[in-house]
Design an enzyme around this catalytic site. Structure first.
Site, PDB file in Angstrom:
ATOM      1  N   CYS A 271      -5.272 -18.025 -12.614  1.00  0.00           N
ATOM      2  CA  CYS A 271      -6.072 -17.312 -11.616  1.00  0.00           C
ATOM      3  C   CYS A 271      -7.556 -17.213 -11.944  1.00  0.00           C
ATOM      4  O   CYS A 271      -8.398 -17.424 -11.068  1.00  0.00           O
ATOM      5  CB  CYS A 271      -5.470 -15.941 -11.347  1.00  0.00           C
ATOM      6  SG  CYS A 271      -5.438 -14.808 -12.769  1.00  0.00           S
ATOM      7  N   HIS A 327      -4.813  -9.961 -12.028  1.00  0.00           N
ATOM      8  CA  HIS A 327      -5.011 -11.134 -11.181  1.00  0.00           C
ATOM      9  C   HIS A 327      -6.490 -11.199 -10.817  1.00  0.00           C
ATOM     10  O   HIS A 327      -7.150 -10.160 -10.665  1.00  0.00           O
ATOM     11  CB  HIS A 327      -4.153 -11.048  -9.916  1.00  0.00           C
ATOM     12  CG  HIS A 327      -4.275 -12.254  -9.030  1.00  0.00           C
ATOM     13  ND1 HIS A 327      -4.090 -13.531  -9.499  1.00  0.00           N
ATOM     14  CD2 HIS A 327      -4.584 -12.369  -7.705  1.00  0.00           C
ATOM     15  CE1 HIS A 327      -4.268 -14.392  -8.498  1.00  0.00           C
ATOM     16  NE2 HIS A 327      -4.566 -13.704  -7.400  1.00  0.00           N
ATOM     17  N   ASP A 350      -9.130 -15.553  -2.194  1.00  0.00           N
ATOM     18  CA  ASP A 350      -8.305 -15.867  -3.370  1.00  0.00           C
ATOM     19  C   ASP A 350      -7.907 -17.333  -3.385  1.00  0.00           C
ATOM     20  O   ASP A 350      -7.058 -17.759  -2.598  1.00  0.00           O
ATOM     21  CB  ASP A 350      -7.059 -14.983  -3.363  1.00  0.00           C
ATOM     22  CG  ASP A 350      -6.305 -15.016  -4.687  1.00  0.00           C
ATOM     23  OD1 ASP A 350      -6.597 -15.893  -5.513  1.00  0.00           O
ATOM     24  OD2 ASP A 350      -5.424 -14.156  -4.887  1.00  0.00           O
ATOM     25  N   GLU A 439      -5.868   6.759  -5.853  1.00  0.00           N
ATOM     26  CA  GLU A 439      -4.414   6.587  -5.923  1.00  0.00           C
ATOM     27  C   GLU A 439      -3.705   7.934  -5.811  1.00  0.00           C
ATOM     28  O   GLU A 439      -4.023   8.891  -6.510  1.00  0.00           O
ATOM     29  CB  GLU A 439      -4.036   5.903  -7.244  1.00  0.00           C
ATOM     30  CG  GLU A 439      -2.608   5.375  -7.283  1.00  0.00           C
ATOM     31  CD  GLU A 439      -2.379   4.251  -6.304  1.00  0.00           C
ATOM     32  OE1 GLU A 439      -1.760   4.527  -5.249  1.00  0.00           O
ATOM     33  OE2 GLU A 439      -2.828   3.129  -6.569  1.00  0.00           O
ATOM     34  N   GLU A 444      -5.060   7.873   0.816  1.00  0.00           N
ATOM     35  CA  GLU A 444      -4.419   6.610   0.397  1.00  0.00           C
ATOM     36  C   GLU A 444      -3.048   6.455   1.036  1.00  0.00           C
ATOM     37  O   GLU A 444      -2.657   5.388   1.491  1.00  0.00           O
ATOM     38  CB  GLU A 444      -4.328   6.564  -1.126  1.00  0.00           C
ATOM     39  CG  GLU A 444      -3.824   5.237  -1.706  1.00  0.00           C
ATOM     40  CD  GLU A 444      -2.343   5.283  -2.047  1.00  0.00           C
ATOM     41  OE1 GLU A 444      -1.745   4.212  -2.224  1.00  0.00           O
ATOM     42  OE2 GLU A 444      -1.797   6.399  -2.108  1.00  0.00           O
ATOM     43  N   MET A 476       7.354  -9.811  46.593  1.00  0.00           N
ATOM     44  CA  MET A 476       6.353  -9.358  47.549  1.00  0.00           C
ATOM     45  C   MET A 476       6.082 -10.410  48.619  1.00  0.00           C
ATOM     46  O   MET A 476       6.078 -11.615  48.357  1.00  0.00           O
ATOM     47  CB  MET A 476       5.054  -9.004  46.820  1.00  0.00           C
ATOM     48  CG  MET A 476       4.395 -10.150  46.056  1.00  0.00           C
ATOM     49  SD  MET A 476       2.854  -9.674  45.242  1.00  0.00           S
ATOM     50  CE  MET A 476       1.790  -9.475  46.647  1.00  0.00           C
TER      51      MET A 476
END
Length: 634
Positions: A271, A327, A350, A439, A444, A476
């Site tokens: 990565c 990562h 990424d 967090e 959150e 109609m």
């Protein structure tokens, strides 16, 4: 009145300096869009330019099949001043045989390699130039207001990448080297090797006006899963037929290897390597970019915003989902006119091949604000990036009869210490607050529930918000009464009271509205290699660092182990220091508690702040890195 041109001077030295591209060199013209550049026509004896009498047109073209309608070709004549929305050329030159022309490009034209031609009935090619994105131009989609940010995210050729765990964050130096010899051409080649260029070259070149489009191409081309991309990913531990990912310390060697071997895939990357190379390409093209590390990073394979750890009755892990120690990806800075207001700025992208996006292994760009607020219906790949930083973890046991039993879980294991190098220093800058609310906070949790709601709608092909459709009865008849229905769909997170009004007008066959005929209202409704042996590289500069003067640095490392190290190597590189080359020195065997030493010589080629990066490898210790920041003076 025809001009007899002897030669054209593209004034590369002046233009490149003005356009902040001189680190690429001054041997050819490299400019940024939205900012004028100057060229000088030298006429043969007897030929003279005279304003209002001499007439000619300039033609700029990009790509193999340039067209006016796609913006890959433009033809323009002399004007009194620069235009802001179209290519233009102007001059203040007096009558004579030297003509100075100011050429201006709009801030939203495609970037890449252009040809420049003068047309007087007969066409004369004046030369070629490279046009890049312009973070210094307020009208460019990649504009950055602060100069210190532009210095870091566009012009800096070295940086730090964070790896490790939440309890042991380690900075590793990396040389991006976007201005090293050959890098710009390789980055442009990367664009030309993407499959979209192969299928429709002009449409692809036209798309290069948009940093969103270019960022998606870069994300796809850094990996090689489904194209002629740069790197092969390998997490197996077996790297015998390539380079161990942790051995790489710079993007230059990787990109040169790719380009010099007919675009054959470079083995191997993980990565941080994918992200670092993407950063090099982005900065080379003028898109501000930073490398970002997320600790405790989730990989959600089934796109349900949950990391489902699944075990059989014997305790064997049979999960597809995972949470990585860390990562690494990139953030790119750009405006997002394709989205509602408020989503300009940093966008996550990424290049590590994990899941497909629109049929291709790429990811992003997606606004950080959209991730933070759980707006998963916004482009691109918001659900995947949201899960990387904010997925909940659930643990299940799968019984032999197929039944799933929930054993536990956590909503706070994912997305911590999201890190990037600070602007203008080697400090770690925590940007977690840009990706998520604190967090465990109420905000959150509310965002997570909103994200789940939006994602469920997206999976069903629906969009959030209130939607109204008008339907009429299928039977109609003309001249008879018919029923009209308002179908109101509430895709929000709360009950709504809606005021619905029916308003009808007569429309003739040619689409023109007529008189009112009815009105009714009602109320209803992500550990890397390296085990922390306590060994580090020491670097000491020998002499005063001045441009174009030979300089030495002494490098040493002490063997901390009670046994010898065999096959010891130092690898050294530095943008504008080592001439774009990786310098490798074999120092043989280093006994217990002894030092490995190497004095490296190099010649700085430009002034300013530069970084010398060192990597030490041996049979028992590897991936030991160090760096030295050097200020090069005149």
């Amino acid at each position: 009145y025809t001009l007899d041109i002897e030669r054209c001077d593209l004034e590369s030295r002046i233009n490149n300096t003005t356009h902040h591209t001189d680190q690429n060199g001054i041997d050819r013209l490299i400019v940024r869009r939205g900012l004028p550049f100057t060229i000088t026509l030298h006429l043969r004896s007897g030929s003279q330019f005279e304003a209002g009498v001499s007439t000619f047109r300039l033609i700029v073209e990009i790509g193999p099949l340039p067209k006016e309608q796609s913006g890959t070709k433009s033809t323009f004549s002399l004007t009194d001043s620069a235009l802001k929305t179209a290519w233009s050329v102007s001059t203040n030159s007096p009558p004579g045989n030297v003509v100075s022309l100011s050429v201006s490009s709009p801030p939203d034209v495609p970037i890449g390699l252009y040809s420049l031609t003068l047309d007087q009935g007969q066409k004369v090619k004046l030369g070629e130039f490279v046009l890049l994105f312009n973070p210094w131009c307020a009208k460019d989609a990649v504009y950055m207001e602060e100069e210190r940010d532009r210095q870091e995210y566009v012009l800096s050729q070295a940086g730090l990448i964070y790896k490790g765990t939440t309890k042991r964050i380690k900075a590793s130096p990396w040389t991006f080297g976007q201005f090293e010899p050959g890098m710009l051409d390789i980055c442009l080649k990367l664009l030309d090797e993407n499959p979209k260029y192969s299928s429709d070259a002009d449409a692809d070149c036209s798309g290069r006006r948009n940093p969103v489009y270019v960022t998606r191409v870069i994300s796809a081309m850094i990996n090689s899963n489904d194209d002629k991309g740069v790197l092969v990913g390998n997490w197996s531990g077996d790297y015998d037929d390539g380079v161990r990912p942790s051995h790489w310390t710079d993007s230059v060697a990787i990109l040169h290897q790719w380009a010099d071997n007919c675009c054959q895939r470079v083995r191997y990357g993980q990565c941080w390597v994918f992200a670092a190379v993407a950063c090099t390409v982005s900065r080379a093209l003028g898109i501000p970019c930073r490398v970002v590390t997320n600790f405790g990073s989730a990989h959600d394979t089934n796109s349900n915003l949950l990391i489902e750890f699944l075990y059989d009755e014997d305790g064997n892990d049979i999960s597809d989902d995972s949470v990585w120690n860390f990562h690494v990806w990139v953030d790119n800075w750009m405006a997002r006119p394709d989205l509602d207001a408020g989503y300009d700025g940093w966008q996550a992208s990424d290049p590590t091949p994990q899941e497909k996006s629109e049929g291709v292994f790429c990811c992003g760009p997606v606004p950080l604000k959209a991730i933070k607020e759980g707006e998963l219906n916004l482009k691109y790949d918001a659900p995947f990036v949201f899960a990387e930083v904010n997925a909940d973890v659930v643990e299940y046991v799968k019984l032999t009869n197929g039944r799933m039993v929930k054993m536990g879980g956590s909503s706070i294991d994912v997305g911590h210490f999201i890190s990037t190098k600070a602007v203008g220093s080697d400090e770690r800058h925590d940007i977690t607050h840009l990706y998520k609310h604190p967090e465990g906070s109420l905000q959150e949790r509310e965002v997570f529930e909103r994200a789940k709601h939006h994602h469920e709608l997206q999976q069903k092909g629906e969009e959030p918000g209130l939607k109204v459709k008008i339907k009429v009865s299928p039977d109609m008849d003309i001249g008879a009464d018919f029923d009209v229905f308002a179908v109101v769909t509430n895709n929000t997170e709360a009950d709504k009271t809606c005021r619905v009004m029916f308003y009808a007008r007569i429309v003739s066959y040619d689409g023109k509205p007529g008189a009112n005929c009815g009105f009714i209202e009602d109320l209803t409704m992500e550990v890397p290699t390296g085990k922390g042996q306590g060994s580090f590289v020491l670097l000491r500069l020998l002499g005063e660092p001045r441009v174009n003067q030979k300089l030495s640095a002494q490098i040493s490392l002490q063997n901390p182990l009670p046994e010898p190290l065999q096959n010891c190597f130092f690898s050294v590189i530095g943008a504008s220091l080592t001439d774009g080359k990786l310098l490798i020195q074999n120092v043989g065997t280093v006994g217990p508690k002894q030092e490995a030493k190497y004095t490296v010589e190099f010649t700085p080629t430009s002034t300013g702040s530069r970084t010398l990066t060192v990597d030490f490898d041996s049979d028992k210790l590897s991936n030991i890195k160090g760096y030295l920041n050097i200020e090069i003076k005149e």
